[in-house]
Design a protein around this motif. Structure first.
Motif, PDB file in Angstrom:
ATOM      1  N   MET A   1       0.764  -1.218   0.049  1.00 36.37           N
ATOM      2  CA  MET A   1       0.108   0.270   0.026  1.00 36.37           C
ATOM      3  C   MET A   1       0.923   1.341   0.046  1.00 36.37           C
ATOM      4  SD  MET A   1      -3.156   1.070  -0.213  1.00 36.37           S
ATOM      5  CE  MET A   1      -4.597   0.432   0.315  1.00 36.37           C
ATOM      6  N   ARG A   2       1.809   1.087   0.603  1.00 34.24           N
ATOM      7  CA  ARG A   2       2.722   2.294   0.815  1.00 34.24           C
ATOM      8  C   ARG A   2       3.487   2.647  -0.545  1.00 34.24           C
ATOM      9  NH1 ARG A   2       6.839   0.752   4.335  1.00 34.24           N
ATOM     10  NH2 ARG A   2       8.000  -0.159   2.282  1.00 34.24           N
ATOM     11  N   ASP A   3       3.946   1.553  -1.355  1.00 39.00           N
ATOM     12  CA  ASP A   3       4.526   1.835  -2.545  1.00 39.00           C
ATOM     13  C   ASP A   3       3.388   2.330  -3.723  1.00 39.00           C
ATOM     14  OD1 ASP A   3       7.032   1.070  -1.931  1.00 39.00           O
ATOM     15  OD2 ASP A   3       6.502  -1.073  -2.522  1.00 39.00           O
ATOM     16  N   LEU A   4       2.244   1.912  -3.623  1.00 37.37           N
ATOM     17  CA  LEU A   4       0.990   2.524  -4.158  1.00 37.37           C
ATOM     18  C   LEU A   4       0.845   3.857  -4.047  1.00 37.37           C
ATOM     19  CD1 LEU A   4      -1.162   2.082  -6.312  1.00 37.37           C
ATOM     20  CD2 LEU A   4      -2.708   1.578  -4.407  1.00 37.37           C
ATOM     21  N   ALA A   5       1.029   4.200  -2.853  1.00 27.99           N
ATOM     22  CA  ALA A   5       0.509   5.557  -2.215  1.00 27.99           C
ATOM     23  C   ALA A   5       1.727   6.434  -2.757  1.00 27.99           C
ATOM     24  CB  ALA A   5       0.495   5.800  -0.782  1.00 27.99           C
ATOM     25  N   LEU A   6       2.985   6.126  -2.440  1.00 27.73           N
ATOM     26  CA  LEU A   6       4.198   6.874  -3.070  1.00 27.73           C
ATOM     27  C   LEU A   6       4.060   7.218  -4.570  1.00 27.73           C
ATOM     28  CD1 LEU A   6       7.138   7.854  -2.122  1.00 27.73           C
ATOM     29  CD2 LEU A   6       7.759   5.227  -2.756  1.00 27.73           C
ATOM     30  N   SER A   7       4.050   6.228  -5.166  1.00 28.02           N
ATOM     31  CA  SER A   7       4.196   6.430  -6.712  1.00 28.02           C
ATOM     32  C   SER A   7       2.979   7.181  -7.032  1.00 28.02           C
ATOM     33  CB  SER A   7       4.153   5.113  -7.385  1.00 28.02           C
ATOM     34  OG  SER A   7       2.968   4.201  -7.296  1.00 28.02           O
ATOM     35  N   PHE A   8       1.712   7.057  -6.583  1.00 28.36           N
ATOM     36  CA  PHE A   8       0.598   7.914  -7.053  1.00 28.36           C
ATOM     37  C   PHE A   8       0.934   9.431  -6.587  1.00 28.36           C
ATOM     38  CE2 PHE A   8      -3.410   9.995  -5.895  1.00 28.36           C
ATOM     39  CZ  PHE A   8      -3.932   9.998  -7.142  1.00 28.36           C
ATOM     40  N   LEU A   9       1.224   9.585  -5.437  1.00 26.61           N
ATOM     41  CA  LEU A   9       1.478  11.023  -4.855  1.00 26.61           C
ATOM     42  C   LEU A   9       2.623  11.818  -5.601  1.00 26.61           C
ATOM     43  CD1 LEU A   9       0.997  10.429  -1.024  1.00 26.61           C
ATOM     44  CD2 LEU A   9      -0.495  11.865  -2.560  1.00 26.61           C
ATOM     45  N   LYS A  10       3.767  11.042  -5.978  1.00 30.33           N
ATOM     46  CA  LYS A  10       4.638  11.503  -6.927  1.00 30.33           C
ATOM     47  C   LYS A  10       4.207  12.126  -8.033  1.00 30.33           C
ATOM     48  CE  LYS A  10       8.874   9.657  -4.643  1.00 30.33           C
ATOM     49  NZ  LYS A  10      10.090   9.032  -5.196  1.00 30.33           N
ATOM     50  N   ARG A  11       3.413  11.056  -8.796  1.00 25.29           N
ATOM     51  CA  ARG A  11       2.384  11.429 -10.086  1.00 25.29           C
ATOM     52  C   ARG A  11       1.912  12.620 -10.174  1.00 25.29           C
ATOM     53  NH1 ARG A  11       1.492   5.781 -10.492  1.00 25.29           N
ATOM     54  NH2 ARG A  11      -0.659   6.334 -10.347  1.00 25.29           N
ATOM     55  N   GLN A  12       1.259  12.811  -8.780  1.00 19.59           N
ATOM     56  CA  GLN A  12       0.316  14.035  -8.524  1.00 19.59           C
ATOM     57  C   GLN A  12       1.234  15.221  -8.321  1.00 19.59           C
ATOM     58  OE1 GLN A  12      -3.220  14.189  -8.894  1.00 19.59           O
ATOM     59  NE2 GLN A  12      -2.439  12.264  -9.701  1.00 19.59           N
ATOM     60  N   GLY A  13       2.392  15.417  -8.092  1.00 24.81           N
ATOM     61  CA  GLY A  13       3.126  16.419  -8.108  1.00 24.81           C
ATOM     62  C   GLY A  13       3.853  16.581  -6.662  1.00 24.81           C
ATOM     63  N   TYR A  14       3.460  15.880  -5.878  1.00 23.45           N
ATOM     64  CA  TYR A  14       4.088  15.852  -4.473  1.00 23.45           C
ATOM     65  C   TYR A  14       5.334  15.595  -4.172  1.00 23.45           C
ATOM     66  CZ  TYR A  14      -0.974  16.491  -3.197  1.00 23.45           C
ATOM     67  OH  TYR A  14      -2.343  17.137  -3.305  1.00 23.45           O
ATOM     68  N   THR A  15       6.009  16.308  -3.494  1.00 24.12           N
ATOM     69  CA  THR A  15       7.427  15.617  -2.935  1.00 24.12           C
ATOM     70  C   THR A  15       7.135  14.833  -1.856  1.00 24.12           C
ATOM     71  OG1 THR A  15       8.358  17.638  -3.646  1.00 24.12           O
ATOM     72  CG2 THR A  15       9.645  16.187  -2.055  1.00 24.12           C
TER      73      THR A  15
END
Length: 109
Positions: A1-15
């Protein structure tokens, strides 16, 4: 779940600063010079629960906001003292749209 959230939030432009557990998160936060706006943490973790992590991280980053997540039921989480009024929470499993919406809601609050 962490990896999914990480990649998604990065794609949304978040650091995103990612850690495997509470102690590691505190170490990363201690060495990070920039601002930290949001802590996305599981409620129940080994070594340190999410509430303790937020309390300790908030000492270094007083404007830090938190979004708790858990796969446990609300009743279990309430016994851990996390679901106080006004605490942001997202139930696992969640989809990326729900995560995006909740993160934006917490940051805008």
């Amino acid at each position: 779940m962490r990896d999914l959230a990480l990649s998604f939030l990065k794609r949304q432009g978040y650091t995103v600063l990612a850690a495997e557990n509470g102690p590691e998160a505190l170490t990363i936060l201690a060495s990070h010079d920039g601002p930290v706006d949001l802590l996305l943490t599981d409620v129940v973790m080994p070594e340190m629960d999410g509430k303790e992590l937020f309390t300790r991280a908030n000492e270094r980053h007083p404007d830090l906001k938190v979004l708790y997540m858990s796969g446990y039921t609300d009743n279990v989480i309430a016994h851990r003292g996390v679901l106080d009024e006004g605490v942001a929470f997202i139930q696992k499993p969640f989809n990326v749209q729900a995560l995006a919406s909740k993160v934006r809601e917490v940051l805008d609050d």
